[in-house]
Design an enzyme around this catalytic site. Structure first.
Site, PDB file in Angstrom:
ATOM      1  N   ASP A 106      -2.482  -1.844  10.165  1.00  0.00           N
ATOM      2  CA  ASP A 106      -2.625  -2.031   8.754  1.00  0.00           C
ATOM      3  C   ASP A 106      -2.931  -3.074   8.140  1.00  0.00           C
ATOM      4  O   ASP A 106      -3.312  -3.236   6.996  1.00  0.00           O
ATOM      5  CB  ASP A 106      -1.360  -1.595   7.981  1.00  0.00           C
ATOM      6  CG  ASP A 106      -0.723  -0.116   8.053  1.00  0.00           C
ATOM      7  OD1 ASP A 106      -1.476   0.798   8.799  1.00  0.00           O
ATOM      8  OD2 ASP A 106       0.432   0.248   8.010  1.00  0.00           O
ATOM      9  N   LYS A 115       0.769  -1.163  -0.133  1.00  0.00           N
ATOM     10  CA  LYS A 115      -0.004  -0.167  -0.063  1.00  0.00           C
ATOM     11  C   LYS A 115       0.591   1.378   0.159  1.00  0.00           C
ATOM     12  O   LYS A 115       2.036   1.222   0.352  1.00  0.00           O
ATOM     13  CB  LYS A 115      -1.084  -0.045   1.128  1.00  0.00           C
ATOM     14  CG  LYS A 115      -0.376  -0.021   2.778  1.00  0.00           C
ATOM     15  CD  LYS A 115       0.253   1.363   2.927  1.00  0.00           C
ATOM     16  CE  LYS A 115       0.896   1.243   4.560  1.00  0.00           C
ATOM     17  NZ  LYS A 115       1.600   2.396   4.799  1.00  0.00           N
TER      18      LYS A 115
HETATM   19  O1  C5P Z   1      -0.260  -1.482  14.805  1.00  0.00           O
HETATM   20  P1  C5P Z   1       1.017  -1.770  14.316  1.00  0.00           P
HETATM   21  O2  C5P Z   1       1.561  -2.864  15.281  1.00  0.00           O
HETATM   22  O3  C5P Z   1       1.635  -1.965  12.888  1.00  0.00           O
HETATM   23  O4  C5P Z   1       1.913  -0.521  14.968  1.00  0.00           O
HETATM   24  C1  C5P Z   1       3.264  -0.445  15.077  1.00  0.00           C
HETATM   25  C2  C5P Z   1       3.577   0.812  16.017  1.00  0.00           C
HETATM   26  O5  C5P Z   1       3.302   1.926  15.279  1.00  0.00           O
HETATM   27  C3  C5P Z   1       2.819   0.885  17.315  1.00  0.00           C
HETATM   28  O6  C5P Z   1       3.297   0.007  18.298  1.00  0.00           O
HETATM   29  C4  C5P Z   1       2.872   2.427  17.669  1.00  0.00           C
HETATM   30  O7  C5P Z   1       4.335   2.620  18.157  1.00  0.00           O
HETATM   31  C5  C5P Z   1       2.689   2.991  16.068  1.00  0.00           C
HETATM   32  N1  C5P Z   1       1.377   3.319  15.935  1.00  0.00           N
HETATM   33  C6  C5P Z   1       0.698   4.399  16.375  1.00  0.00           C
HETATM   34  N2  C5P Z   1      -0.354   4.786  15.948  1.00  0.00           N
HETATM   35  C7  C5P Z   1      -1.097   4.042  14.862  1.00  0.00           C
HETATM   36  C8  C5P Z   1      -0.654   3.098  14.341  1.00  0.00           C
HETATM   37  C9  C5P Z   1       0.858   2.478  14.753  1.00  0.00           C
HETATM   38  O8  C5P Z   1       1.310   5.095  17.130  1.00  0.00           O
HETATM   39  N3  C5P Z   1      -2.314   4.474  14.411  1.00  0.00           N
END
Ligand code: C5P
Length: 299
Positions: A138, A11
């Site tokens: 994501d 993406k």
């Molecule tokens: O959701 P995911 O595990 O992919 O997110 C990885 C990191 O990115 C989270 O631990 C956080 O630090 C950051 N993040 C965030 N806000 C979001 C998505 C991700 O702060 N909406």
């Protein structure tokens, strides 16, 4: 018994508006995802125990243990449906690793779909989306593909109308960026400021629905871009090289460091790609189109 092979797209983010850090550490987003025609293929076959292998460029950076989102997906589905997570997951990687293109998330969504099929688990679309959201912000989008608005931390999706094909050039960087580190840098750069609630741009949605590349180029935005550039200043040279070659817009995809360039047509994309290669400001350059379909089982 044979395996199940699932193809899943990368993406780019057309809009990534980031709100203030929440008490749980995540950030509320207005996140417009667009799936592009760069794919990983995940094949799941019965095995004695859970094991992951990976082929493609940069596979040395892909974790081959249970921290890999594909393994976590298999374990989550197995637990929910009372199956043994005894599978060999093979990932044929074409999506840049740690590139801001949801490569890890894509593998999670693909493994979930593949295991659901292999085990005849019968999880519905809604149940799969719920499991995806538990795996990462994501991951649900990797399952649905096309174009979608993600709210909450990006996991709550609304499908978006997209009126035609867009041409993109993607430039990968010599090293990756960690998503949590980029969000932390965003927090540092915005400390003490009033951060507005993230709201989706109507102009952007109209441009997408009309398949108008000029209007879309004028409407794209990424609040994480200053943070990515702060951690990786050389990316500015890549963006500039693409702009100078006639890209309608140049932006960092998600938390980066992949740079994405929108062009009016294929000819424009080829011109920008050639200039980027000659600029030596990036590692690999790819041309592609969007939208791409979400994760799907292949014959
Ligand atoms: O959701 P995911 O595990 O992919 O997110 C990885 C990191 O990115 C989270 O631990 C956080 O630090 C950051 N993040 C965030 N806000 C979001 C998505 C991700 O702060 N909406």
């Amino acid at each position: 018994m044979g395996g199940v092979r699932v193809r899943v797209p990368a993406k780019v983010n057309l809009q990534l508006s980031v709100g203030a850090a929440r008490p749980d550490g995540f950030h509320d987003l207005a996140n417009v995802f667009l799936a592009v025609g760069l794919y990983d293929e995940v094949t799941v076959t019965p095995a004695d125990e859970l094991r992951i292998t990976c082929e493609g460029p940069d596979t040395d950076q892909v974790p081959l243990n249970h921290t890999n989102l594909a393994a976590r997906a298999a374990l989550a589905l197995a637990e929910r449906y009372g199956r043994e997570p005894a599978v060999h997951i093979h990932i044929a990687k074409d999506i840049p690793v740690a590139g801001g293109m949801a490569g890890g998330s894509a593998d999670g969504a693909a493994a979930l779909l593949a295991c659901n099929t292999l085990w005849n688990a019968g999880a519905s679309r809604v149940e799969l989306l719920g499991l995806c959201a538990e795996l990462g912000s994501d991951v649900p989008f990797s399952l649905v593909g096309g174009a979608a608005l993600g709210t909450g931390r990006g996991e709550r999706l609304t499908a978006l109308e997209i009126g035609g094909t867009f041409h993109w050039v993607l430039a990968t960087a010599v090293r990756g960026l960690s998503t949590p580190a980029v969000f932390r840098e965003f927090d540092r750069l915005t400390a003490g400021r009033d951060i507005p609630e993230p709201v989706v741009s109507r102009t952007l949605l109209d441009a997408l629905a009309k398949a108008d590349p000029d209007a879309l180029a004028a409407a794209v935005s990424n609040d994480l871009q200053p943070a990515a550039l702060s951690l990786f200043p050389e990316l500015a040279h890549t963006l500039e090289a693409g702009r100078a070659a006639g890209a309608l817009t140049a932006l960092i995809s998600g938390s980066g460091p992949t740079a994405a360039f929108l062009t009016r047509d294929l000819k424009g994309a080829l011109t920008v790609a050639e200039a980027l290669r000659a600029s030596k400001t990036c590692r690999t350059v790819r041309t592609t189109t969007a939208p791409a379909p979400g994760a799907q089982a292949m014959a």
